[in-house]
Design a protein around this motif. Structure first.
Motif, PDB file in Angstrom:
ATOM      1  N   ILE A 158       0.723  -1.207   0.002  1.00  0.00           N
ATOM      2  CA  ILE A 158      -0.001   0.007   0.041  1.00  0.00           C
ATOM      3  C   ILE A 158       0.857   1.088   0.132  1.00  0.00           C
ATOM      4  O   ILE A 158       0.696   2.194  -0.882  1.00  0.00           O
ATOM      5  CB  ILE A 158      -0.795   0.172   1.089  1.00  0.00           C
ATOM      6  CG1 ILE A 158      -1.724  -1.114   1.407  1.00  0.00           C
ATOM      7  CG2 ILE A 158      -2.030   1.286   1.127  1.00  0.00           C
ATOM      8  CD1 ILE A 158      -2.496  -1.176   2.432  1.00  0.00           C
ATOM      9  N   TYR A 159       1.756   1.378   0.885  1.00  0.00           N
ATOM     10  CA  TYR A 159       2.716   2.779   1.084  1.00  0.00           C
ATOM     11  C   TYR A 159       3.987   2.103   1.685  1.00  0.00           C
ATOM     12  O   TYR A 159       3.972   0.925   2.640  1.00  0.00           O
ATOM     13  CB  TYR A 159       2.194   3.634   2.148  1.00  0.00           C
ATOM     14  CG  TYR A 159       1.332   4.607   1.408  1.00  0.00           C
ATOM     15  CD1 TYR A 159      -0.003   4.580   1.405  1.00  0.00           C
ATOM     16  CD2 TYR A 159       1.983   5.952   0.901  1.00  0.00           C
ATOM     17  CE1 TYR A 159      -0.841   5.594   0.665  1.00  0.00           C
ATOM     18  CE2 TYR A 159       1.170   6.669  -0.112  1.00  0.00           C
ATOM     19  CZ  TYR A 159      -0.129   6.727   0.278  1.00  0.00           C
ATOM     20  OH  TYR A 159      -1.009   7.801  -0.516  1.00  0.00           O
ATOM     21  N   PHE A 160       4.893   2.543   1.390  1.00  0.00           N
ATOM     22  CA  PHE A 160       6.276   2.459   1.684  1.00  0.00           C
ATOM     23  C   PHE A 160       6.985   3.760   2.515  1.00  0.00           C
ATOM     24  O   PHE A 160       6.664   4.839   2.037  1.00  0.00           O
ATOM     25  CB  PHE A 160       7.013   2.068   0.926  1.00  0.00           C
ATOM     26  CG  PHE A 160       8.586   1.984   0.838  1.00  0.00           C
ATOM     27  CD1 PHE A 160       9.313   2.685  -0.085  1.00  0.00           C
ATOM     28  CD2 PHE A 160       9.230   1.368   1.636  1.00  0.00           C
ATOM     29  CE1 PHE A 160      10.669   2.871  -0.021  1.00  0.00           C
ATOM     30  CE2 PHE A 160      10.706   1.531   1.980  1.00  0.00           C
ATOM     31  CZ  PHE A 160      11.319   2.122   0.982  1.00  0.00           C
ATOM     32  N   SER A 161       7.652   3.803   3.564  1.00  0.00           N
ATOM     33  CA  SER A 161       8.284   4.835   4.127  1.00  0.00           C
ATOM     34  C   SER A 161       9.949   4.369   4.302  1.00  0.00           C
ATOM     35  O   SER A 161      10.392   3.418   5.119  1.00  0.00           O
ATOM     36  CB  SER A 161       7.879   5.379   5.546  1.00  0.00           C
ATOM     37  OG  SER A 161       8.628   6.278   6.366  1.00  0.00           O
TER      38      SER A 161
ATOM     39  N   GLU B 238       5.984   6.659  -0.027  1.00  0.00           N
ATOM     40  CA  GLU B 238       6.129   6.390  -1.524  1.00  0.00           C
ATOM     41  C   GLU B 238       4.910   5.440  -1.487  1.00  0.00           C
ATOM     42  O   GLU B 238       4.685   4.805  -0.644  1.00  0.00           O
ATOM     43  CB  GLU B 238       7.270   5.883  -2.022  1.00  0.00           C
ATOM     44  CG  GLU B 238       8.487   6.888  -2.326  1.00  0.00           C
ATOM     45  CD  GLU B 238       9.392   6.527  -3.237  1.00  0.00           C
ATOM     46  OE1 GLU B 238      10.556   6.814  -3.088  1.00  0.00           O
ATOM     47  OE2 GLU B 238       9.145   5.135  -3.894  1.00  0.00           O
ATOM     48  N   LYS B 239       4.202   5.677  -2.597  1.00  0.00           N
ATOM     49  CA  LYS B 239       2.989   4.959  -2.828  1.00  0.00           C
ATOM     50  C   LYS B 239       3.622   3.710  -3.422  1.00  0.00           C
ATOM     51  O   LYS B 239       4.481   3.470  -4.057  1.00  0.00           O
ATOM     52  CB  LYS B 239       2.139   5.550  -3.822  1.00  0.00           C
ATOM     53  CG  LYS B 239       1.617   6.851  -3.280  1.00  0.00           C
ATOM     54  CD  LYS B 239       0.546   7.501  -4.658  1.00  0.00           C
ATOM     55  CE  LYS B 239      -0.103   8.634  -4.268  1.00  0.00           C
ATOM     56  NZ  LYS B 239      -0.843   9.587  -5.158  1.00  0.00           N
ATOM     57  N   GLY B 240       2.518   2.621  -2.963  1.00  0.00           N
ATOM     58  CA  GLY B 240       2.920   1.292  -3.347  1.00  0.00           C
ATOM     59  C   GLY B 240       2.004   0.837  -4.499  1.00  0.00           C
ATOM     60  O   GLY B 240       1.761   1.964  -5.367  1.00  0.00           O
TER      61      GLY B 240
ATOM     62  N   ILE C 158      -1.294  -0.240  -4.489  1.00  0.00           N
ATOM     63  CA  ILE C 158      -2.980   0.262  -4.282  1.00  0.00           C
ATOM     64  C   ILE C 158      -2.833   1.342  -3.175  1.00  0.00           C
ATOM     65  O   ILE C 158      -3.378   0.929  -2.192  1.00  0.00           O
ATOM     66  CB  ILE C 158      -3.488  -1.156  -3.936  1.00  0.00           C
ATOM     67  CG1 ILE C 158      -2.684  -1.994  -2.828  1.00  0.00           C
ATOM     68  CG2 ILE C 158      -3.364  -2.221  -4.985  1.00  0.00           C
ATOM     69  CD1 ILE C 158      -3.574  -2.898  -1.966  1.00  0.00           C
ATOM     70  N   PRO C 159      -2.450   2.374  -3.332  1.00  0.00           N
ATOM     71  CA  PRO C 159      -2.680   3.479  -2.282  1.00  0.00           C
ATOM     72  C   PRO C 159      -3.988   3.911  -2.409  1.00  0.00           C
ATOM     73  O   PRO C 159      -4.072   4.925  -1.293  1.00  0.00           O
ATOM     74  CB  PRO C 159      -1.590   4.548  -2.797  1.00  0.00           C
ATOM     75  CG  PRO C 159      -1.524   4.448  -4.341  1.00  0.00           C
ATOM     76  CD  PRO C 159      -1.713   2.830  -4.613  1.00  0.00           C
ATOM     77  N   GLU C 160      -4.747   3.899  -3.095  1.00  0.00           N
ATOM     78  CA  GLU C 160      -5.933   4.644  -3.258  1.00  0.00           C
ATOM     79  C   GLU C 160      -6.924   4.394  -2.112  1.00  0.00           C
ATOM     80  O   GLU C 160      -6.942   3.301  -1.716  1.00  0.00           O
ATOM     81  CB  GLU C 160      -6.807   4.278  -4.622  1.00  0.00           C
ATOM     82  CG  GLU C 160      -6.080   4.556  -5.832  1.00  0.00           C
ATOM     83  CD  GLU C 160      -5.062   3.355  -6.314  1.00  0.00           C
ATOM     84  OE1 GLU C 160      -4.086   4.018  -6.999  1.00  0.00           O
ATOM     85  OE2 GLU C 160      -5.008   2.741  -5.671  1.00  0.00           O
ATOM     86  N   GLY C 161      -7.128   5.547  -1.403  1.00  0.00           N
ATOM     87  CA  GLY C 161      -8.204   5.124  -0.344  1.00  0.00           C
ATOM     88  C   GLY C 161      -7.435   5.059   0.910  1.00  0.00           C
ATOM     89  O   GLY C 161      -8.061   5.209   1.875  1.00  0.00           O
ATOM     90  N   TYR C 162      -6.135   5.244   1.145  1.00  0.00           N
ATOM     91  CA  TYR C 162      -5.336   5.229   2.105  1.00  0.00           C
ATOM     92  C   TYR C 162      -4.461   6.476   2.185  1.00  0.00           C
ATOM     93  O   TYR C 162      -3.989   6.909   1.137  1.00  0.00           O
ATOM     94  CB  TYR C 162      -4.481   3.771   2.127  1.00  0.00           C
ATOM     95  CG  TYR C 162      -5.029   2.522   1.970  1.00  0.00           C
ATOM     96  CD1 TYR C 162      -5.593   2.016   0.620  1.00  0.00           C
ATOM     97  CD2 TYR C 162      -5.506   1.877   2.962  1.00  0.00           C
ATOM     98  CE1 TYR C 162      -5.955   0.821   0.757  1.00  0.00           C
ATOM     99  CE2 TYR C 162      -6.272   0.551   2.897  1.00  0.00           C
ATOM    100  CZ  TYR C 162      -6.548   0.096   1.843  1.00  0.00           C
ATOM    101  OH  TYR C 162      -7.442  -1.099   1.490  1.00  0.00           O
ATOM    102  N   SER C 163      -4.092   6.649   3.293  1.00  0.00           N
ATOM    103  CA  SER C 163      -2.902   7.600   3.420  1.00  0.00           C
ATOM    104  C   SER C 163      -1.966   7.140   4.794  1.00  0.00           C
ATOM    105  O   SER C 163      -2.482   5.965   5.319  1.00  0.00           O
ATOM    106  CB  SER C 163      -3.281   9.170   3.911  1.00  0.00           C
ATOM    107  OG  SER C 163      -4.045   9.075   5.085  1.00  0.00           O
TER     108      SER C 163
END
Lengths: 114, 111
Positions: free
Chosen positions: B46-49, B56-58, B60-65
């Motif tokens: 989903i996301y990576f930091s 950074e977006k993975g 499937i980032p839509e709908g998530y933060s």
């Protein structure tokens, strides 16, 4: 688009038998190929990993075979035990596409029958 | 013993609610990850930091933060939960070309 394709989806093996799980990839820039093992109710845990400079890596009863030209790699579990029953995921990373991303296969549920 | 902990094992929320999933690691890793796991789809990023306040977006980032205010803590936020976000959420820390250590997961149900 699935970056890493894994088969079979499920596998039933008799105790003492050999379990084989296969994975294939398309991105030739991938340079790291781990296998993760997940027991019910737990997060995945790294089992074994290989880099493309070798064709095989063995750790105890677990062996990864890697075929760079075919873009395939597989996990072999020798002398399978009931305690090996788990879900196994292959994965790959590397290159610009996989620079920050470890791409996982869809998983194989292994059941070892006593 | 290395550890990644997640704030909840099970969570039930209503459609439209804001949902926070928290993850803490004790290994001083730079990188942290949020995945969702769905049957037949494996784990999807989903996301990576890669550092505090960096993300950074993975796939499937839509709908998530996400939020990373401290090195050891990485939060996943569902701004307005929907039923298609019902899933198992896994947090990990570690490398992309090295071991990733996973938490036990949070099973989220959105009604």
């Amino acid at each position: 688009q699935q970056q890493v394709k894994q088969s079979p989806q499920s596998l039933i093996v008799q105790k003492g038998g050999i379990s084989i799980i296969n994975c294939a990839y398309e991105n030739t820039a991938f340079d790291y190929f781990p296998w993760y093992q997940q027991f019910p109710g737990k997060g995945p845990a790294l089992l074994i990993a290989i880099r493309p400079d070798v064709s095989e890596k063995k750790e105890g009863r677990f062996t990864i075979s890697f075929n760079k030209s075919a873009k395939q790699f597989s996990l072999h579990i020798m002398d399978s035990q009931p305690g090996d029953s788990a879900t196994y995921f292959c994965a790959a990373s590397g290159g610009t596409t996989g620079a920050n991303n470890l791409f996982f296969g869809t998983g194989t549920r292994l059941t070892v029958i006593p | 013993d290395v550890k990644v902990t997640q704030s909840s094992r099970y969570l039930v929320k209503r459609t439209g609610e804001k949902v926070f999933l928290e993850c803490v690691q004790d290994m001083d890793h730079e990188n942290m990850f949020w995945y969702r796991q769905d049957p037949g789809l494996g784990l999807r990023l989903i996301y990576f930091s890669y550092d505090v306040k960096m993300k950074e977006k993975g796939d499937i980032p839509e709908g998530y933060s996400v939020s990373r205010e401290k090195k050891e803590r990485f939060s996943l936020i569902l701004e307005s939960a929907s039923t298609n976000q019902t899933s198992m959420y896994l947090c990990a820390s570690g490398g992309v070309r090295d071991t990733q250590y996973f938490g036990p997961g949070t099973r989220l149900t959105v009604l």
